[in-house]
Design a protein around this motif. Structure first.
Motif, PDB file in Angstrom:
ATOM      1  N   ALA A  58      -0.165 -17.462  -9.047  1.00  0.00           N
ATOM      2  CA  ALA A  58       0.583 -17.290  -7.679  1.00  0.00           C
ATOM      3  C   ALA A  58       1.746 -17.394  -7.895  1.00  0.00           C
ATOM      4  CB  ALA A  58       0.484 -18.740  -7.067  1.00  0.00           C
ATOM      5  N   GLY A  59       2.895 -17.156  -9.167  1.00  0.00           N
ATOM      6  CA  GLY A  59       4.234 -16.901  -9.125  1.00  0.00           C
ATOM      7  C   GLY A  59       4.162 -15.435  -9.800  1.00  0.00           C
ATOM      8  N   ALA A  60       3.491 -14.425  -9.023  1.00  0.00           N
ATOM      9  CA  ALA A  60       3.340 -12.931  -9.751  1.00  0.00           C
ATOM     10  C   ALA A  60       4.683 -12.067  -8.572  1.00  0.00           C
ATOM     11  CB  ALA A  60       2.427 -12.350  -9.372  1.00  0.00           C
ATOM     12  N   THR A  61       5.381 -11.037  -8.799  1.00  0.00           N
ATOM     13  CA  THR A  61       6.066 -10.801  -8.103  1.00  0.00           C
ATOM     14  C   THR A  61       4.907  -9.243  -7.469  1.00  0.00           C
ATOM     15  OG1 THR A  61       6.965  -8.940  -9.827  1.00  0.00           O
ATOM     16  CG2 THR A  61       8.310 -11.117  -8.921  1.00  0.00           C
ATOM     17  N   ASP A  62       6.002  -8.842  -6.332  1.00  0.00           N
ATOM     18  CA  ASP A  62       5.280  -7.807  -5.588  1.00  0.00           C
ATOM     19  C   ASP A  62       4.973  -6.577  -6.659  1.00  0.00           C
ATOM     20  OD1 ASP A  62       5.091  -9.353  -3.108  1.00  0.00           O
ATOM     21  OD2 ASP A  62       7.345  -7.688  -1.918  1.00  0.00           O
ATOM     22  N   GLU A  63       5.773  -6.058  -7.221  1.00  0.00           N
ATOM     23  CA  GLU A  63       5.890  -5.665  -8.636  1.00  0.00           C
ATOM     24  C   GLU A  63       4.122  -5.364  -9.633  1.00  0.00           C
ATOM     25  OE1 GLU A  63       8.516  -6.464  -7.543  1.00  0.00           O
ATOM     26  OE2 GLU A  63       9.515  -4.876  -6.598  1.00  0.00           O
ATOM     27  N   GLN A  64       4.170  -7.225  -9.620  1.00  0.00           N
ATOM     28  CA  GLN A  64       2.968  -7.499 -10.556  1.00  0.00           C
ATOM     29  C   GLN A  64       2.011  -7.250 -10.205  1.00  0.00           C
ATOM     30  OE1 GLN A  64       4.532 -10.870 -12.138  1.00  0.00           O
ATOM     31  NE2 GLN A  64       5.765 -10.184 -13.813  1.00  0.00           N
ATOM     32  N   VAL A  65       1.964  -7.423  -8.664  1.00  0.00           N
ATOM     33  CA  VAL A  65       0.812  -7.924  -8.016  1.00  0.00           C
ATOM     34  C   VAL A  65      -0.051  -6.324  -7.972  1.00  0.00           C
ATOM     35  CG1 VAL A  65      -0.690  -8.017  -5.760  1.00  0.00           C
ATOM     36  CG2 VAL A  65       1.015  -9.859  -6.866  1.00  0.00           C
ATOM     37  N   GLN A  66       1.498  -5.432  -7.291  1.00  0.00           N
ATOM     38  CA  GLN A  66       0.841  -3.360  -7.165  1.00  0.00           C
ATOM     39  C   GLN A  66       0.548  -3.659  -8.415  1.00  0.00           C
ATOM     40  OE1 GLN A  66       0.476  -1.942  -4.563  1.00  0.00           O
ATOM     41  NE2 GLN A  66       0.059   0.063  -5.487  1.00  0.00           N
ATOM     42  N   GLN A  67       0.473  -3.666 -10.246  1.00  0.00           N
ATOM     43  CA  GLN A  67       0.332  -3.601 -11.234  1.00  0.00           C
ATOM     44  C   GLN A  67      -0.960  -3.268 -11.184  1.00  0.00           C
ATOM     45  OE1 GLN A  67       2.587  -4.462 -13.743  1.00  0.00           O
ATOM     46  NE2 GLN A  67       4.997  -3.433 -13.663  1.00  0.00           N
ATOM     47  N   VAL A  68      -1.292  -4.947 -10.669  1.00  0.00           N
ATOM     48  CA  VAL A  68      -2.419  -5.344 -11.004  1.00  0.00           C
ATOM     49  C   VAL A  68      -3.539  -4.568 -10.329  1.00  0.00           C
ATOM     50  CG1 VAL A  68      -4.631  -7.773 -10.566  1.00  0.00           C
ATOM     51  CG2 VAL A  68      -1.630  -7.100 -11.623  1.00  0.00           C
ATOM     52  N   ARG A  69      -3.103  -3.776  -8.879  1.00  0.00           N
ATOM     53  CA  ARG A  69      -3.810  -3.394  -7.950  1.00  0.00           C
ATOM     54  C   ARG A  69      -4.179  -2.318  -8.651  1.00  0.00           C
ATOM     55  NH1 ARG A  69      -0.459  -4.260  -3.706  1.00  0.00           N
ATOM     56  NH2 ARG A  69      -2.193  -6.121  -3.484  1.00  0.00           N
ATOM     57  N   VAL A  70      -3.152  -1.263  -9.585  1.00  0.00           N
ATOM     58  CA  VAL A  70      -3.280  -0.218  -9.542  1.00  0.00           C
ATOM     59  C   VAL A  70      -4.279   0.131 -10.870  1.00  0.00           C
ATOM     60  CG1 VAL A  70      -2.007   1.997 -10.944  1.00  0.00           C
ATOM     61  CG2 VAL A  70      -1.183   0.761  -8.956  1.00  0.00           C
ATOM     62  N   SER A  71      -4.290  -1.412 -11.358  1.00  0.00           N
ATOM     63  CA  SER A  71      -5.254  -1.176 -13.131  1.00  0.00           C
ATOM     64  C   SER A  71      -6.872  -1.515 -11.860  1.00  0.00           C
ATOM     65  CB  SER A  71      -4.756  -2.361 -13.797  1.00  0.00           C
ATOM     66  OG  SER A  71      -4.534  -3.579 -12.619  1.00  0.00           O
ATOM     67  N   LEU A  72      -6.765  -2.055 -11.132  1.00  0.00           N
ATOM     68  CA  LEU A  72      -8.466  -2.029 -10.534  1.00  0.00           C
ATOM     69  C   LEU A  72      -8.813  -1.349 -10.012  1.00  0.00           C
ATOM     70  CD1 LEU A  72      -7.814  -6.440 -10.138  1.00  0.00           C
ATOM     71  CD2 LEU A  72      -8.692  -5.266 -11.763  1.00  0.00           C
ATOM     72  N   GLY A  73      -8.126  -0.261  -9.394  1.00  0.00           N
ATOM     73  CA  GLY A  73      -8.146   0.783  -8.976  1.00  0.00           C
ATOM     74  C   GLY A  73      -8.320   0.162  -7.634  1.00  0.00           C
ATOM     75  N   LEU A  74      -7.649  -0.271  -6.789  1.00  0.00           N
ATOM     76  CA  LEU A  74      -7.573  -0.773  -5.790  1.00  0.00           C
ATOM     77  C   LEU A  74      -6.393  -0.262  -4.819  1.00  0.00           C
ATOM     78  CD1 LEU A  74      -8.433  -4.832  -6.148  1.00  0.00           C
ATOM     79  CD2 LEU A  74      -9.282  -3.438  -5.678  1.00  0.00           C
ATOM     80  N   ASP A  75      -5.740   0.364  -5.317  1.00  0.00           N
ATOM     81  CA  ASP A  75      -5.203   1.167  -4.643  1.00  0.00           C
ATOM     82  C   ASP A  75      -5.194   2.474  -3.916  1.00  0.00           C
ATOM     83  OD1 ASP A  75      -5.120   2.023  -7.205  1.00  0.00           O
ATOM     84  OD2 ASP A  75      -3.334   3.402  -7.058  1.00  0.00           O
ATOM     85  N   GLN A  76      -6.508   2.920  -4.122  1.00  0.00           N
ATOM     86  CA  GLN A  76      -7.317   4.038  -3.873  1.00  0.00           C
ATOM     87  C   GLN A  76      -7.805   4.012  -2.701  1.00  0.00           C
ATOM     88  OE1 GLN A  76     -10.676   4.888  -6.738  1.00  0.00           O
ATOM     89  NE2 GLN A  76      -8.786   5.203  -8.520  1.00  0.00           N
ATOM     90  N   PRO A  77      -8.036   4.836  -1.165  1.00  0.00           N
ATOM     91  CA  PRO A  77      -8.559   4.588  -0.162  1.00  0.00           C
ATOM     92  C   PRO A  77     -10.147   4.451  -0.313  1.00  0.00           C
ATOM     93  CG  PRO A  77      -7.736   6.953  -0.387  1.00  0.00           C
ATOM     94  CD  PRO A  77      -7.668   6.446  -1.965  1.00  0.00           C
ATOM     95  N   LEU A  78      -9.970   3.502   0.752  1.00  0.00           N
ATOM     96  CA  LEU A  78     -11.328   2.427   0.671  1.00  0.00           C
ATOM     97  C   LEU A  78     -12.558   3.119   0.593  1.00  0.00           C
ATOM     98  CD1 LEU A  78     -12.447  -0.642   1.203  1.00  0.00           C
ATOM     99  CD2 LEU A  78     -12.558   0.273   3.568  1.00  0.00           C
TER     100      LEU A  78
END
Length: 325
Positions: A59-79
């Motif tokens: 809940a207390g994560a910043t936008d940069e931290q959320v984006q890093q998690v998204r990249v590590s999970l592969g969720l930044d790729q096209p659907l």
């Protein structure tokens, strides 16, 4: 005449083998198609429900931290690219790791699967042992108060939702009387409340189905002929009428087992029973995509295999189905 006798076994043999091969091939195709369709729908629905990266980051994560998690999970790729990777991983039975625990998702599901299968098996056994004799009783005494009372009770139980019945049983047997544990799993006592909740509806349906099948069989000429030859009523009921009612009962149980496995989601959550149903609910709330996808995959495979086994059992019980096949 000799030619007919000599060639008949050769003709019959390949027919049986061909029928069995065609059945296995058909069920394999159905298994792949249904599983792929369910997982495809689930894949897109889960990604419309929210961002799992925000849940994993906290809940207390910043936008940069959320984006890093998204990249590590592969969720930044096209659907579409995510979907193609998902299909490739599914073909290898690799659903990834849980976003919450980091353990392999499929292993988490397989660890919980025996508990759900045990709950389903016990429910089916209890339902058959209770529902079929009550259905026979309702048919044998359908014009007496006993038979009418059994039929009325079955209709009443069938009208009660499972979650409401589970809550009532929990309040009465656990909280008020203290006879049974309120939640958990691992002992026979923990099975009682979930089994009673799941079996109630199945018993009610079995009673009504057995009653109608028995009444139809008792009106046939072969049962009247058996009674005219001096056969006892009990023998006619159990050896003649019930035997002919087994085919619709077997077909019903095949479908009902699939319903029990999927319906265990609510019951396992209500009683905190450690099966795949409760795990599925928890994973949905946490947006743990890998575990949800692995759970749905396991349920789909089990249900389709049960359906295939049910079809083979029906062919064994009814020669007309074998001839039609």
């Amino acid at each position: 005449m000799s030619e007919v006798v000599s060639t008949a076994p050769d003709t019959r043999g390949p027919g049986i083998g061909g029928s069995l091969t065609a059945t296995v091939a058909r069920w394999l195709i159905r298994l792949v198609a249904v599983t792929l369709g369910i997982l495809t729908i689930l894949f897109f629905l889960l990604r419309l429900s929210g961002d799992p990266a925000a849940v994993v980051a906290g809940a207390g994560a910043t936008d940069e931290q959320v984006q890093q998690v998204r990249v590590s999970l592969g969720l930044d790729q096209p659907l579409l690219e995510q979907y193609l990777h998902f299909l490739a991983d599914t073909a290898r039975l690799d659903f990834g790791s849980s976003l919450m625990t980091g353990e392999p998702a499929l292993r988490l599901v397989l660890d919980r699967m025996p508990a759900t299968l045990l709950l389903t098996a016990v429910t089916v056994v209890v339902s058959v042992l209770v529902g079929v004799p009550l259905g026979v009783l309702a048919a044998a005494r359908h014009r007496r108060p006993t038979g009418r009372a059994v039929s009325a009770l079955a209709g009443l139980v069938q009208a009660v939702p499972s979650f409401l019945l589970g809550i009532l049983l929990l309040l009465l047997l656990s909280l008020k009387l203290g006879w049974l544990p309120t939640y958990g799993s691992g002992t026979p006592a923990h099975l009682v409340l979930p089994v009673l909740t799941l079996a109630a509806l199945t018993v009610a349906r079995l009673v009504r189905l057995t009653r109608s099948g028995m009444l139809e069989a008792l009106g046939q000429d072969y049962t009247r002929a058996a009674l005219a030859r001096g056969a006892g009523q009990g023998r006619v009921l159990w050896q003649h009428a019930l035997r002919n009612a087994l085919v619709p009962l077997a077909a019903f149980l095949t479908i009902e087992i699939a319903h029990l496995i999927s319906g265990a989601v609510i019951v396992e959550s209500l009683f905190a029973y450690d099966g795949i149903g409760r795990q599925l609910v928890d994973s949905i709330f946490r947006r743990d995509y890998p575990v949800v996808q692995a759970t749905v995959f396991a349920i789909a495979v089990v249900v389709i295999l049960i359906s295939a086994a049910g079809e083979l059992l029906l062919r064994r019980l009814d020669p007309r189905i074998r001839r039609a096949a």
